[in-house]
Design an enzyme around this catalytic site. Structure first.
Site, PDB file in Angstrom:
ATOM      1  N   GLN A 112       7.233   3.915   3.762  1.00 58.95           N
ATOM      2  CA  GLN A 112       5.500   3.498   4.063  1.00 58.95           C
ATOM      3  C   GLN A 112       5.668   2.118   4.928  1.00 58.95           C
ATOM      4  O   GLN A 112       4.563   2.144   5.027  1.00 58.95           O
ATOM      5  CB  GLN A 112       5.118   3.699   2.240  1.00 58.95           C
ATOM      6  CG  GLN A 112       3.868   3.323   2.084  1.00 58.95           C
ATOM      7  CD  GLN A 112       3.094   4.683   2.197  1.00 58.95           C
ATOM      8  OE1 GLN A 112       4.046   5.318   1.891  1.00 58.95           O
ATOM      9  NE2 GLN A 112       2.261   5.023   2.924  1.00 58.95           N
ATOM     10  N   LYS A 169       5.411   1.892  -3.029  1.00 59.61           N
ATOM     11  CA  LYS A 169       5.495   3.134  -3.380  1.00 59.61           C
ATOM     12  C   LYS A 169       6.050   3.311  -4.803  1.00 59.61           C
ATOM     13  O   LYS A 169       6.375   1.620  -5.708  1.00 59.61           O
ATOM     14  CB  LYS A 169       6.080   4.038  -2.558  1.00 59.61           C
ATOM     15  CG  LYS A 169       6.600   5.591  -3.104  1.00 59.61           C
ATOM     16  CD  LYS A 169       5.463   5.807  -1.690  1.00 59.61           C
ATOM     17  CE  LYS A 169       4.902   7.158  -2.296  1.00 59.61           C
ATOM     18  NZ  LYS A 169       4.136   7.691  -0.803  1.00 59.61           N
ATOM     19  N   ASN A 191      -2.610  19.062  -2.320  1.00 57.32           N
ATOM     20  CA  ASN A 191      -3.328  18.527  -1.528  1.00 57.32           C
ATOM     21  C   ASN A 191      -2.790  18.701   0.188  1.00 57.32           C
ATOM     22  O   ASN A 191      -3.800  19.118   0.790  1.00 57.32           O
ATOM     23  CB  ASN A 191      -3.500  17.192  -1.835  1.00 57.32           C
ATOM     24  CG  ASN A 191      -4.352  16.311  -1.097  1.00 57.32           C
ATOM     25  OD1 ASN A 191      -5.897  16.669  -0.705  1.00 57.32           O
ATOM     26  ND2 ASN A 191      -3.755  14.862  -0.182  1.00 57.32           N
ATOM     27  N   LYS A 240       0.948  -1.298  -0.042  1.00 54.23           N
ATOM     28  CA  LYS A 240       0.049  -0.146   0.300  1.00 54.23           C
ATOM     29  C   LYS A 240       0.495   1.138   0.283  1.00 54.23           C
ATOM     30  O   LYS A 240       1.798   1.171   0.607  1.00 54.23           O
ATOM     31  CB  LYS A 240      -1.264   0.228   1.336  1.00 54.23           C
ATOM     32  CG  LYS A 240      -2.068   0.943   1.381  1.00 54.23           C
ATOM     33  CD  LYS A 240      -3.430   0.624   0.200  1.00 54.23           C
ATOM     34  CE  LYS A 240      -3.779   1.757   0.101  1.00 54.23           C
ATOM     35  NZ  LYS A 240      -3.832   2.715  -0.853  1.00 54.23           N
ATOM     36  N   SER A 253      -7.198   5.554   3.055  1.00 48.57           N
ATOM     37  CA  SER A 253      -6.883   4.913   2.089  1.00 48.57           C
ATOM     38  C   SER A 253      -7.372   3.812   2.940  1.00 48.57           C
ATOM     39  O   SER A 253      -8.758   2.697   2.197  1.00 48.57           O
ATOM     40  CB  SER A 253      -5.325   4.667   1.371  1.00 48.57           C
ATOM     41  OG  SER A 253      -5.576   5.714   0.857  1.00 48.57           O
ATOM     42  N   GLY A 278      -2.495   7.139  -4.721  1.00 52.41           N
ATOM     43  CA  GLY A 278      -1.486   9.813  -5.278  1.00 52.41           C
ATOM     44  C   GLY A 278      -1.140   9.796  -4.299  1.00 52.41           C
ATOM     45  O   GLY A 278      -0.709   8.925  -3.465  1.00 52.41           O
ATOM     46  N   ASP A 279       0.081  10.443  -5.056  1.00 51.21           N
ATOM     47  CA  ASP A 279       1.427  11.251  -4.052  1.00 51.21           C
ATOM     48  C   ASP A 279       1.777  12.143  -4.678  1.00 51.21           C
ATOM     49  O   ASP A 279       0.674  13.199  -5.314  1.00 51.21           O
ATOM     50  CB  ASP A 279       2.545  10.418  -4.077  1.00 51.21           C
ATOM     51  CG  ASP A 279       3.624  10.326  -3.687  1.00 51.21           C
ATOM     52  OD1 ASP A 279       3.085  10.747  -1.695  1.00 51.21           O
ATOM     53  OD2 ASP A 279       4.503  12.013  -3.415  1.00 51.21           O
TER      54      ASP A 279
HETATM   55  N1  GLU Z   1       1.059   9.092  -0.896  1.00 54.46           N
HETATM   56  C1  GLU Z   1       0.475   9.118   0.936  1.00 54.46           C
HETATM   57  C2  GLU Z   1       1.260   9.003   1.651  1.00 54.46           C
HETATM   58  O1  GLU Z   1       2.865   9.352   1.576  1.00 54.46           O
HETATM   59  C3  GLU Z   1      -0.793   8.472   0.335  1.00 54.46           C
HETATM   60  C4  GLU Z   1      -0.378   6.850   0.096  1.00 54.46           C
HETATM   61  C5  GLU Z   1      -2.075   5.817   0.102  1.00 54.46           C
HETATM   62  O2  GLU Z   1      -2.774   6.508   0.260  1.00 54.46           O
HETATM   63  O3  GLU Z   1      -1.712   5.007  -0.027  1.00 54.46           O
HETATM   64  O4  GLU Z   1       2.010   8.227   2.385  1.00 54.46           O
END
Ligand code: GLU
Length: 453
Positions: free
Chosen positions: A114, A129, A244, A93, A385, A168-169
């Site tokens: 992550q 990622k 965002n 994820k 998420s 997203g990112d």
């Molecule tokens: N890109 C976001 C983070 O850095 C969200 C990742 C997600 O929702 O899977 O955590």
């Protein structure tokens, strides 16, 4: 510089050797290994079966060609990535980043962070990622759509609601997720809502997901302030970025009574001493997809409103009590941190991933500034998420209030577990150590249970 424990130093050296030319990945690994000395001193069993070495090696790395045709009919080539880092806690994820700076080292640093971030949420999600060196800036909707379709045409075979769930990112928002989901649905002939998160509200998205990273960082920082007996009310705040994460940080800080006086984009930063007009920022960024300098043009220069071009100053020169870096990695340097400390900063909450350099973090901690590392402070996005995945799996839809209240509880729990873990391991008030250790233990236990895989 904090040292890596003797038993862990060879692991770090090996990571550097095997991943040459990936400084951001080395930085992310180093920070975690610096914290783990305290764990292996108490629990040497964590050194068994190369558990820590295995966490530093992605389970799978996918790199692929993304050809697409621009509006002039020319064929363009980009590179796509997905690093499936750890599935110990659940399906991989993590977001997708579309930005010209993307390379495998950047995606690995993000994927590594992550793992621990997702574990800290307490929800069943592994770490991954992805992204591309595609630059969305100045591209038409049609170009974005064709790029997303080509990207998904390759990536779809590696995804699935039980396998890998991107979101997203930087450079990937609701528009891109829509195109990616559409192509996934078409290729697989499955309406598999839980395969992507950050979806639009008309097709399985969750209320409060868009707001979640910024709101979450604000809840986390509020909890840090509370340990010192204060809160946001009446405080001057600087939030870098205007994407965002930044926008919804500003929104929540304002709701909590803080005065946000500056924000930025890659072209520079704006200051509005009376407090940022968030509706105007939203209009510029979410509707017009424009530059932050337009704020000054639309609001009128003077009366404490001005713009500083990038290269001619740093947003961290603006005096504040709370700093919330929400733009990108290594945006806040040691020099910036010294300036912030001299100007009286008391708390820093990282909205972006690894926005503070190691020297900056050290400067804050030595000065007694409360410092919330991204893997804890910005976990609200990915946590929500996971709530979106829950809603998709149960074919349900929660209210904004219910989702936000779950988010608020999760952020307070993350704060408390970082705080108590730091205390338990002899580093009271050190949220970096608390987050790294609490995240590590949650991932290490299932890994051990699964045997050597
Ligand atoms: N890109 C976001 C983070 O850095 C969200 C990742 C997600 O929702 O899977 O955590």
């Amino acid at each position: 510089m904090p040292q890596i424990d003797d038993k862990l130093a060879p692991i770090y050296e090996e990571v550097v050797r095997r991943n040459a030319g990936e400084p951001e990945f080395h930085q992310a690994v180093r920070e975690v290994l610096e914290s783990l000395g305290r764990v292996v001193a108490k629990r040497p069993d964590y050194l068994e079966d190369a558990l820590i070495e295995r966490i530093c090696e992605p389970e799978r790395q996918i790199i692929f060609r993304v050809p697409w045709t621009d509006d002039k009919g020319r064929v363009q080539i980009n590179r796509g990535f997905r690093v499936q880092f750890s599935s110990a806690m659940g399906p991989y994820k993590g977001g997708l980043r579309f930005h010209p700076s993307v390379n495998v080292g950047i995606i690995k640093f993000l994927g590594f962070e992550q793992i621990f971030k997702n574990a800290l949420t307490g929800l069943p999600i592994g770490g991954g990622k992805g992204g591309s060196d595609f630059d969305p800036k100045g591209r038409s909707d049609g170009e974005i759509m064709r790029f997303c379709q080509s990207f998904m045409t390759e990536l779809y075979r590696h995804l699935g609601e039980y396998t890998d769930v991107p979101a997203g990112d930087i450079g990937v928002g609701a528009r891109e997720i829509g195109y990616l989901f559409g192509q996934y649905k078409r290729l697989t002939n499955r309406y598999e809502a839980g395969v992507l998160t950050g979806k639009g509200l008309f097709y399985g998205g969750s209320l409060a997901r868009k707001e979640a990273t910024g709101y979450g960082n604000t809840y986390f920082t509020q909890a840090m302030l509370k340990t010192g007996g204060t809160d946001f009310d009446g405080k001057t705040v600087v939030v870098s970025g205007s994407g965002n994460v930044a926008i919804y940080t500003i929104e929540k800080v304002q709701e909590f009574g803080g005065r946000v006086v500056a924000c930025s984009d890659s072209s520079g930063y704006i200051v509005d001493e009376a407090g940022i007009d968030l509706d105007l920022v939203k209009e510029i960024k979410e509707v017009r997809r424009g530059r932050i300098s337009q704020y000054v043009r639309m609001k009128g220069e003077g009366n404490g409103v001005y713009f500083v071009k990038s290269g001619e100053g740093s947003i961290w020169d603006v005096a504040c009590e709370v700093a919330m870096p929400s733009a990108t990695q290594n945006e806040l340097t040691g020099k910036d941190a010294k300036k912030l400390v001299a100007n009286g900063v008391t708390a820093v909450g990282e909205g972006a991933n690894m926005p503070c350099t190691p020297e900056a973090i050290r400067t804050f901690q030595q000065a007694g500034v409360k410092f919330g590392p991204g893997k804890a402070a910005n976990a609200g996005g990915v946590a929500t998420s996971a709530l979106e995945m829950q809603q998709n799996a149960s074919r349900d839809r929660w209210s904004f209030e219910k989702t936000e209240s779950r988010l608020a509880t999760i952020m307070r729990d993350i704060h408390d577990s970082c705080y108590s873990t730091a205390e338990e391991f002899g580093a009271p008030g050190d949220y970096v150590i608390g987050a790294n250790i609490a995240g590590f233990i949650r991932v290490a236990e299932p890994m051990r249970a699964f045997g050597v895989i």
